[in-house]
Design a protein around this motif. Structure first.
Motif, PDB file in Angstrom:
ATOM      1  N   ASP A  43     -27.620  69.721 -16.019  1.00 10.44           N
ATOM      2  CA  ASP A  43     -26.995  68.991 -15.179  1.00 10.44           C
ATOM      3  C   ASP A  43     -27.471  67.797 -14.821  1.00 10.44           C
ATOM      4  O   ASP A  43     -28.485  67.623 -14.063  1.00 10.44           O
ATOM      5  N   GLU A  44     -27.182  66.868 -15.719  1.00 12.88           N
ATOM      6  CA  GLU A  44     -27.795  65.363 -15.663  1.00 12.88           C
ATOM      7  C   GLU A  44     -27.476  64.846 -14.083  1.00 12.88           C
ATOM      8  O   GLU A  44     -28.374  64.245 -13.751  1.00 12.88           O
ATOM      9  N   TYR A  45     -26.391  64.961 -13.837  1.00 17.07           N
ATOM     10  CA  TYR A  45     -26.273  64.518 -12.448  1.00 17.07           C
ATOM     11  C   TYR A  45     -27.046  65.036 -11.118  1.00 17.07           C
ATOM     12  O   TYR A  45     -27.023  64.480 -10.087  1.00 17.07           O
ATOM     13  N   ALA A  46     -27.405  66.251 -11.194  1.00 19.37           N
ATOM     14  CA  ALA A  46     -28.230  66.710 -10.267  1.00 19.37           C
ATOM     15  C   ALA A  46     -29.715  66.471 -10.273  1.00 19.37           C
ATOM     16  O   ALA A  46     -30.380  66.630  -9.536  1.00 19.37           O
ATOM     17  N   GLY A  47     -30.079  65.643 -11.419  1.00 21.84           N
ATOM     18  CA  GLY A  47     -31.411  65.175 -11.548  1.00 21.84           C
ATOM     19  C   GLY A  47     -32.309  66.239 -12.053  1.00 21.84           C
ATOM     20  O   GLY A  47     -33.474  66.197 -11.855  1.00 21.84           O
ATOM     21  N   GLU A  48     -31.864  67.248 -12.846  1.00 20.45           N
ATOM     22  CA  GLU A  48     -32.374  68.379 -13.513  1.00 20.45           C
ATOM     23  C   GLU A  48     -33.718  67.795 -14.447  1.00 20.45           C
ATOM     24  O   GLU A  48     -33.303  67.023 -15.158  1.00 20.45           O
ATOM     25  N   ASN A  49     -34.724  68.415 -14.405  1.00 20.75           N
ATOM     26  CA  ASN A  49     -35.758  67.950 -15.365  1.00 20.75           C
ATOM     27  C   ASN A  49     -35.617  68.965 -16.569  1.00 20.75           C
ATOM     28  O   ASN A  49     -36.669  68.513 -17.719  1.00 20.75           O
ATOM     29  N   TRP A  50     -34.993  70.044 -16.668  1.00 21.61           N
ATOM     30  CA  TRP A  50     -34.794  70.732 -17.874  1.00 21.61           C
ATOM     31  C   TRP A  50     -33.432  71.072 -18.193  1.00 21.61           C
ATOM     32  O   TRP A  50     -32.600  71.047 -17.499  1.00 21.61           O
ATOM     33  N   GLN A 108     -49.124  69.788  -8.611  1.00 20.47           N
ATOM     34  CA  GLN A 108     -48.779  68.308  -8.802  1.00 20.47           C
ATOM     35  C   GLN A 108     -47.414  68.231  -9.659  1.00 20.47           C
ATOM     36  O   GLN A 108     -46.464  67.180  -9.369  1.00 20.47           O
ATOM     37  N   TRP A 109     -47.228  69.046 -10.857  1.00 25.47           N
ATOM     38  CA  TRP A 109     -46.175  69.039 -11.605  1.00 25.47           C
ATOM     39  C   TRP A 109     -45.029  69.242 -10.721  1.00 25.47           C
ATOM     40  O   TRP A 109     -44.020  68.780 -11.074  1.00 25.47           O
ATOM     41  N   SER A 110     -45.229  70.378 -10.148  1.00 26.99           N
ATOM     42  CA  SER A 110     -43.943  70.869  -9.460  1.00 26.99           C
ATOM     43  C   SER A 110     -43.853  70.220  -7.737  1.00 26.99           C
ATOM     44  O   SER A 110     -42.698  70.790  -7.341  1.00 26.99           O
ATOM     45  N   LYS A 111     -44.566  69.281  -7.775  1.00 32.59           N
ATOM     46  CA  LYS A 111     -44.274  68.602  -6.381  1.00 32.59           C
ATOM     47  C   LYS A 111     -44.373  69.672  -5.259  1.00 32.59           C
ATOM     48  O   LYS A 111     -43.604  69.329  -4.172  1.00 32.59           O
ATOM     49  N   TRP A 130     -39.943  77.096 -14.696  1.00 34.99           N
ATOM     50  CA  TRP A 130     -38.629  76.185 -14.795  1.00 34.99           C
ATOM     51  C   TRP A 130     -38.039  76.170 -13.258  1.00 34.99           C
ATOM     52  O   TRP A 130     -37.942  75.210 -12.803  1.00 34.99           O
ATOM     53  N   TRP A 131     -38.143  77.307 -12.674  1.00 38.33           N
ATOM     54  CA  TRP A 131     -37.745  77.234 -11.060  1.00 38.33           C
ATOM     55  C   TRP A 131     -38.733  76.159 -10.029  1.00 38.33           C
ATOM     56  O   TRP A 131     -38.072  75.559  -9.447  1.00 38.33           O
ATOM     57  N   ALA A 132     -39.795  76.017 -10.456  1.00 36.52           N
ATOM     58  CA  ALA A 132     -40.650  75.527  -9.766  1.00 36.52           C
ATOM     59  C   ALA A 132     -40.623  73.948 -10.018  1.00 36.52           C
ATOM     60  O   ALA A 132     -40.929  73.090  -9.436  1.00 36.52           O
ATOM     61  N   THR A 133     -40.405  73.618 -11.270  1.00 40.75           N
ATOM     62  CA  THR A 133     -40.248  72.333 -11.717  1.00 40.75           C
ATOM     63  C   THR A 133     -38.788  71.716 -11.903  1.00 40.75           C
ATOM     64  O   THR A 133     -38.923  70.362 -12.904  1.00 40.75           O
ATOM     65  N   VAL A 134     -37.598  72.500 -12.018  1.00 45.46           N
ATOM     66  CA  VAL A 134     -36.392  72.074 -12.401  1.00 45.46           C
ATOM     67  C   VAL A 134     -36.063  70.830 -11.556  1.00 45.46           C
ATOM     68  O   VAL A 134     -35.114  69.824 -12.357  1.00 45.46           O
ATOM     69  N   LEU A 135     -36.394  70.321 -10.465  1.00 46.22           N
ATOM     70  CA  LEU A 135     -35.915  69.141  -9.949  1.00 46.22           C
ATOM     71  C   LEU A 135     -37.078  68.296  -9.641  1.00 46.22           C
ATOM     72  O   LEU A 135     -38.255  68.616  -9.361  1.00 46.22           O
TER      73      LEU A 135
END
Length: 135
Positions: A43-50, A108-111, A130-135
């Motif tokens: 989901d590009e528009y949700a700002g997903e990192n994965w 740090q990576w997962s904010k 994935w869940w910790a860093t998806v956004l």
């Protein structure tokens, strides 16, 4: 056995300067089309990192947008290994707690996301990361 993947991920991150969104999207598209039954999930528009490639709603590839980091299910590794500039970590089951990450690095990576949901940096699954860093 739990494997520390901090250095492997740092190695992928060190290539971030030569990585770009176009390369990410091109590779992700190619991977999703090269695997029979593969479905692109991003989901590009949700700002997903994965971005992910799914087969019957099960993730087989997790592709990080900001660096050439890929988690790939063992039976599909050949599809990813043909891209020599990708840093590939192979997994058997996306929910199996097979990995560890340095606690400060992961936080740090997962904010801060690494501190939610009861995650333990010394027993992580690909799904947890994935869940910790998806956004």
């Amino acid at each position: 056995m739990i494997r520390d993947i901090t250095n492997e991920i740092n190695s992928a991150f060190s290539c971030s300067l030569i990585w770009d969104r176009d390369k990410f999207f091109t590779y992700l598209n190619q991977l999703s089309h090269s695997i029979q039954g593969g479905i692109l999930d991003w989901d590009e528009y949700a700002g997903e990192n994965w971005g992910r490639v799914l087969i019957q709603e099960e993730p087989i590839i997790y592709f990080y947008r900001n660096s050439p980091l890929v988690f790939v299910q063992e039976q599909f590794r050949d599809a990813v290994l043909k891209y020599s500039d990708l840093h590939c970590i192979v997994f058997s089951n996306p929910d199996e707690e097979s990995y560890s990450l340095d606690a400060k690095f992961f936080e740090q990576w997962s904010k801060g996301g690494s501190k939610t949901g009861g995650l333990k940096n010394n027993s992580l699954s690909v799904s947890d990361i994935w869940w910790a860093t998806v956004l």
